[in-house]
Design an enzyme around this catalytic site. Structure first.
Site, PDB file in Angstrom:
ATOM      1  CD  GLU A 240      -3.041  -0.671   2.345  1.00  0.00           C
ATOM      2  OE1 GLU A 240      -2.601  -0.755   3.504  1.00  0.00           O
ATOM      3  OE2 GLU A 240      -4.222  -0.397   2.073  1.00  0.00           O
ATOM      4  NE  ARG A 266     -10.023  34.955 -12.350  1.00  0.00           N
ATOM      5  CZ  ARG A 266     -11.237  35.485 -12.469  1.00  0.00           C
ATOM      6  NH1 ARG A 266     -11.924  35.370 -13.607  1.00  0.00           N
ATOM      7  NH2 ARG A 266     -11.780  36.115 -11.451  1.00  0.00           N
ATOM      8  CD  GLN A 277       8.746  37.008  -7.032  1.00  0.00           C
ATOM      9  OE1 GLN A 277       8.593  37.898  -6.192  1.00  0.00           O
ATOM     10  NE2 GLN A 277       9.917  36.717  -7.555  1.00  0.00           N
TER      11      GLN A 277
END
Ligand SMILES: Cc1cc2nc3c(=O)[nH]c(=O)nc-3n(C[C@H](O)[C@H](O)[C@H](O)COP(=O)(O)OP(=O)(O)OC[C@H]3O[C@@H](n4cnc5c(N)ncnc54)[C@H](O)[C@@H]3O)c2cc1C
Length: 377
Positions: A240, A266, A277
């Site tokens: 797992e 956007r 930044q």
């Protein structure tokens, strides 16, 4: 050190990315909302040879190496973006099928593996109980001998694939200690209880299982009587913490790519938000997190594949994935602004799906316990 993949592995990744995009991704949002398992998606994966990937060809599998399995799971996670499917597939592979391959008698392998590999059967594993979660040694489900049979009684919980599994390896307490039993789920004493309604990974069914005078044959004992916790369960958990985690790495990549694309298109304050930044640095940190988790998962998987000690590395990978996949999903929502909070975009689902990595298959606290015990020893 050689980090490169072979041409075949590159092709495997590309092929499975396509399977993820074409078979899993369509409908992933709807399945998540409805909390619905879709057998058609499973059939699509079966057609691509996915369910038997880790199992040798002689039993109907593909004989993939541990790294191959990681690549398949990562590609499906990236292309499919369905944490629930990844959970169900992971449970089928690493806790449902692999233990039967590694510890089964020839009769058990011949009986179960061909169907588990071609996808006509679905596998599962039941160790967790209401009073035995992290402390898997505290199980109360009993296994009592009766002639040549064993009779199982008790309650399991959080069982992935519980409502859809054909076979379930049940961990129970025999007088000699924890013992694993391969149970055909059509056995009248194997009763699927309440289905659990989850925050994320919702396309994967999870249920309580009641074992009520569930009678199994001695021939259904998997491995040695009394030794299953160390020999089988803990080994499952290492699978797992390597192979299964790779799906989360793929999901992190998909979330990051979506977020980069969004930040580039956007615009606010007259330019794409990626050109602010602060946002660019969020993307950079997400890339750092992704690379850290990916490297840790593949290092642990490689150690496992070549047969070296890997318990600490697997726990490191699990702890990192549990924390950093959530960090990345939260930042993805932040970069998407209010839109990230809506179900219209996949990043809110990514957050809900990612949270499971710090819980299932051993919590982050338990990984730190394993690591600290090792470094303090
Ligand atoms: C979606 C899902 C699918 C799952 N699928 C399966 C499955 O297929 N089969 C199966 O058998 N199980 C499955 N599990 C169970 C899973 O492995 C357990 O949930 C997990 O091991 C934690 O156990 P618990 O939930 O009982 O938490 P608990 O053990 O009760 O832990 C609660 C909190 O206490 C902390 N804690 C516990 N002990 C210690 C300690 N010694 N030191 C410090 N902190 C500690 C934990 O980290 C956690 O924060 C699944 C769980 C989920 C959520």
């Amino acid at each position: 050190m050689d980090f490169s993949l072979s041409d075949e592995q590159e092709a495997l990744y590309a092929g499975m990315l396509r399977v993820g995009r074409e078979v899993i991704a369509p409908g992933a949002a709807e399945r998540d909302l409805a909390g619905r398992w879709d057998p058609a998606v499973w059939k699509g994966l079966a057609a691509a040879g996915v369910p038997g990937m880790p199992i040798p060809e002689e039993y109907g599998g593909s004989g993939g190496s541990i790294i191959d399995c990681c690549l398949v799971n990562e590609a499906l996670g990236e292309g499919g973006r369905d944490g629930g499917l990844g959970l169900s597939l992971g449970a089928h592979w690493v806790i449902g099928t692999v233990p039967i391959w590694l510890h089964g008698t020839e009769e058990q392998r011949q009986r179960w593996l061909p169907g588990l590999c071609d996808g006509s059967l679905i596998g599962s594993w039941a160790s967790t109980e209401p009073e035995a979660g992290s402390d898997s040694g505290a199980i109360r489900t009993t296994a009592v001998r009766d002639g040549d049979d064993w009779v199982l009684n008790g309650t399991k919980t959080f069982i992935t694939n519980g409502p859809i599994a054909d076979v379930c390896t049940v961990l129970a307490k025999a007088p000699e200690g924890a013992t694993a039993f391969i149970v055909d789920t059509r056995n009248p004493g194997f009763v699927v209880g309440r289905e659990l309604d989850k925050l994320g990974c919702r396309s994967s069914p999870t249920a309580e299982i009641h074992l009520s005078d569930c009678r199994v044959r001695s021939a259904d004992v998997l491995g040695e009587v009394g030794n299953a916790l160390w020999k089988i369960a803990f080994e499952c958990f290492d699978w797992e913490r390597t192979v299964m985690l790779a799906g989360i790495v793929g999901g992190m990549r998909a979330t990051l790519d979506t977020t980069i694309a969004y930040a580039k298109q956007r615009e606010q304050f007259g330019k794409p938000i990626a050109h602010h930044q602060v946002i660019a640095h969020k993307l950079a940190q997400m890339e750092i997190n992704y690379q850290v988790v990916r490297n840790a998962v593949y290092k642990a998987a490689w150690l496992k594949m070549v047969g070296r000690e890997h318990m600490v590395e697997a726990s490191v990978a699990k702890a990192l994935a549990g924390t950093l996949s959530v960090d990345n999903a939260l930042e993805a929502i932040q970069v998407h602004g209010g839109y990230g909070y809506l179900r219209d975009f996949p990043v809110e689902r990514a957050l809900r799906d990612a949270k499971l990595a710090s819980l299932g298959g051993g919590t982050t606290e338990i990984q730190k316990m394993i690591i600290s015990r090792s470094i303090l020893a």
